[in-house]
Scaffold this motif. Structure first.
Motif, PDB file in Angstrom:
ATOM      1  N   UNK A   1      56.045 105.576  83.861  1.00  0.00           N
ATOM      2  CA  UNK A   1      57.037 105.659  84.924  1.00  0.00           C
ATOM      3  C   UNK A   1      56.391 105.959  86.269  1.00  0.00           C
ATOM      4  N   UNK A   2      57.081 105.511  87.319  1.00  0.00           N
ATOM      5  CA  UNK A   2      56.514 105.714  88.647  1.00  0.00           C
ATOM      6  C   UNK A   2      57.621 106.073  89.627  1.00  0.00           C
ATOM      7  N   UNK A   3      57.201 106.766  90.678  1.00  0.00           N
ATOM      8  CA  UNK A   3      58.090 107.148  91.766  1.00  0.00           C
ATOM      9  C   UNK A   3      57.325 106.888  93.055  1.00  0.00           C
ATOM     10  N   UNK A   4      57.767 105.890  93.817  1.00  0.00           N
ATOM     11  CA  UNK A   4      57.112 105.569  95.097  1.00  0.00           C
ATOM     12  C   UNK A   4      57.793 106.359  96.201  1.00  0.00           C
ATOM     13  N   UNK A   5      57.005 107.019  97.035  1.00  0.00           N
ATOM     14  CA  UNK A   5      57.572 107.832  98.113  1.00  0.00           C
ATOM     15  C   UNK A   5      57.877 107.000  99.363  1.00  0.00           C
ATOM     16  N   UNK A   6      57.203 105.866  99.501  1.00  0.00           N
ATOM     17  CA  UNK A   6      57.387 105.045 100.700  1.00  0.00           C
ATOM     18  C   UNK A   6      57.484 103.580 100.323  1.00  0.00           C
ATOM     19  N   UNK A   7      56.952 102.727 101.172  1.00  0.00           N
ATOM     20  CA  UNK A   7      57.075 101.288 100.949  1.00  0.00           C
ATOM     21  C   UNK A   7      56.039 100.752  99.965  1.00  0.00           C
ATOM     22  N   UNK A   8      54.937 101.489  99.774  1.00  0.00           N
ATOM     23  CA  UNK A   8      53.895 101.005  98.867  1.00  0.00           C
ATOM     24  C   UNK A   8      54.435 100.972  97.440  1.00  0.00           C
ATOM     25  N   UNK A   9      54.260  99.829  96.785  1.00  0.00           N
ATOM     26  CA  UNK A   9      54.743  99.681  95.407  1.00  0.00           C
ATOM     27  C   UNK A   9      53.523  99.603  94.494  1.00  0.00           C
ATOM     28  N   UNK A  10      53.451 100.503  93.504  1.00  0.00           N
ATOM     29  CA  UNK A  10      52.272 100.492  92.627  1.00  0.00           C
ATOM     30  C   UNK A  10      52.316  99.284  91.689  1.00  0.00           C
TER      31      UNK A  10
ATOM     32  N   UNK B   1      54.555 115.931 101.118  1.00  0.00           N
ATOM     33  CA  UNK B   1      54.026 116.610 102.301  1.00  0.00           C
ATOM     34  C   UNK B   1      52.562 116.314 102.550  1.00  0.00           C
ATOM     35  N   UNK B   2      51.842 115.970 101.475  1.00  0.00           N
ATOM     36  CA  UNK B   2      50.417 115.632 101.601  1.00  0.00           C
ATOM     37  C   UNK B   2      50.211 114.182 102.011  1.00  0.00           C
ATOM     38  N   UNK B   3      51.286 113.423 102.082  1.00  0.00           N
ATOM     39  CA  UNK B   3      51.158 112.006 102.420  1.00  0.00           C
ATOM     40  C   UNK B   3      50.839 111.115 101.242  1.00  0.00           C
ATOM     41  N   UNK B   4      51.093 111.591 100.032  1.00  0.00           N
ATOM     42  CA  UNK B   4      50.846 110.765  98.843  1.00  0.00           C
ATOM     43  C   UNK B   4      51.734 109.523  98.860  1.00  0.00           C
ATOM     44  N   UNK B   5      51.231 108.453  98.229  1.00  0.00           N
ATOM     45  CA  UNK B   5      52.040 107.235  98.104  1.00  0.00           C
ATOM     46  C   UNK B   5      53.129 107.407  97.050  1.00  0.00           C
ATOM     47  N   UNK B   6      52.838 108.242  96.062  1.00  0.00           N
ATOM     48  CA  UNK B   6      53.830 108.456  95.020  1.00  0.00           C
ATOM     49  C   UNK B   6      53.205 109.072  93.796  1.00  0.00           C
ATOM     50  N   UNK B   7      53.958 109.061  92.707  1.00  0.00           N
ATOM     51  CA  UNK B   7      53.560 109.770  91.500  1.00  0.00           C
ATOM     52  C   UNK B   7      53.834 108.884  90.290  1.00  0.00           C
TER      53      UNK B   7
ATOM     54  N   UNK C   1      64.488 112.725  88.268  1.00  0.00           N
ATOM     55  CA  UNK C   1      63.677 112.882  89.489  1.00  0.00           C
ATOM     56  C   UNK C   1      63.477 111.530  90.190  1.00  0.00           C
ATOM     57  N   UNK C   2      64.195 110.511  89.728  1.00  0.00           N
ATOM     58  CA  UNK C   2      64.121 109.142  90.267  1.00  0.00           C
ATOM     59  C   UNK C   2      62.867 108.385  89.834  1.00  0.00           C
ATOM     60  N   UNK C   3      62.198 108.870  88.798  1.00  0.00           N
ATOM     61  CA  UNK C   3      61.144 108.048  88.206  1.00  0.00           C
ATOM     62  C   UNK C   3      61.787 106.848  87.509  1.00  0.00           C
ATOM     63  N   UNK C   4      61.124 105.702  87.615  1.00  0.00           N
ATOM     64  CA  UNK C   4      61.611 104.506  86.932  1.00  0.00           C
ATOM     65  C   UNK C   4      60.466 103.878  86.137  1.00  0.00           C
ATOM     66  N   UNK C   5      60.831 103.297  85.011  1.00  0.00           N
ATOM     67  CA  UNK C   5      59.864 102.511  84.252  1.00  0.00           C
ATOM     68  C   UNK C   5      59.724 101.163  84.949  1.00  0.00           C
ATOM     69  N   UNK C   6      58.484 100.753  85.172  1.00  0.00           N
ATOM     70  CA  UNK C   6      58.222  99.513  85.887  1.00  0.00           C
ATOM     71  C   UNK C   6      57.161  98.761  85.096  1.00  0.00           C
ATOM     72  N   UNK C   7      57.511  97.624  84.526  1.00  0.00           N
ATOM     73  CA  UNK C   7      56.540  96.898  83.689  1.00  0.00           C
ATOM     74  C   UNK C   7      55.275  96.502  84.445  1.00  0.00           C
TER      75      UNK C   7
END
Ligand SMILES: CC(C)(COP(=O)(O)OP(=O)(O)OC[C@H]1O[C@@H](n2cnc3c(N)ncnc32)[C@H](O)[C@@H]1OP(=O)(O)O)[C@@H](O)C(=O)NCCC(=O)NCCS
Length: 164
Positions: free
Chosen positions: A142-151, A105-111, A123-129
């Motif tokens: 682990x990361x969870x992207x909310x939109x198209x931005x990929x960390x 809701x705050x517009x974050x890219x993800x967590x 919670x759909x977190x995935x390990x991403x090397x």
């Protein structure tokens, strides 16, 4: 049970709760309570959510700003704590789901987080090397992207998080 933001009167209970939750955790540095305090003191507790039932605080989760590979707009989940005698009743999940919804809701890219994939995959977190932290084994980062931005790159927590 309902979930709300922390209030000043909750601070001592959050500290005791965090200490108790992590007291026997094998991976713990025993600095988690100090991390919450340091983030608060630094104005970097973006979200500090309490689960409460009948006036008793049952659990707590913190979210704070991070950068990933120098990119802002990401948040770190943790510490998350439930009193030992109340664990396994869905309190942690409720706190985390509400916190993630609030970040969206705050517009974050993800967590991002450091933790056990057996818990956080729900919670759909995935390990991403491509996302790293302090040389830790990749499955715990682990990361969870909310939109198209990929960390991509190293996670850098707020100084308050690292100072503890
Ligand atoms: C981790 C914690 C916040 C989870 O909250 P909770 O309210 O106990 O958990 P929930 O009831 O929401 O979820 C229960 C599920 O989580 C699993 N789980 C709980 N703690 C876990 C852990 N540390 N690692 C992996 N899985 C865990 C349970 O096995 C259960 O799995 P199932 O649904 O497949 O049966 C809580 O157990 C806690 O405070 N633990 C000590 C502190 C800690 O380790 N914090 C997280 C650091 S990464």
């Amino acid at each position: 049970m309902y979930i709300r933001s922390e209030q000043p009167a909750d601070v001592d209970t959050i500290r005791a709760l965090t200490r108790a939750a992590f007291a026997d955790a094998p991976h713990s540095s025993q600095t988690e309570a100090a991390i919450v305090d340091a983030l608060r003191d630094a104005g970097a507790l973006t979200l500090s959510l309490i689960a409460e039932d009948g006036g008793k605080i049952l659990g707590h989760v913190a979210f704070s700003p991070v950068t990933v590979g120098g990119d802002a707009g990401w948040y770190g989940l943790g510490p998350v704590s439930v009193w030992p005698d109340n664990q396994g009743k869905g309190i942690g999940q409720a706190l985390i789901r509400l916190g993630l919804d609030a970040l969206r809701g705050m517009g974050a890219k993800g967590c991002v987080l450091i933790g056990d994939p057996a818990y956080y995959s729900r919670f759909d977190f995935v390990a991403d090397p491509a996302v790293t932290y302090a040389g830790l084994p990749p499955q715990y980062v682990q990361r969870l992207a909310f939109g198209d931005a990929v960390p991509r790159g190293e996670i850098v927590y707020h100084a308050g998080f690292e100072a503890s």
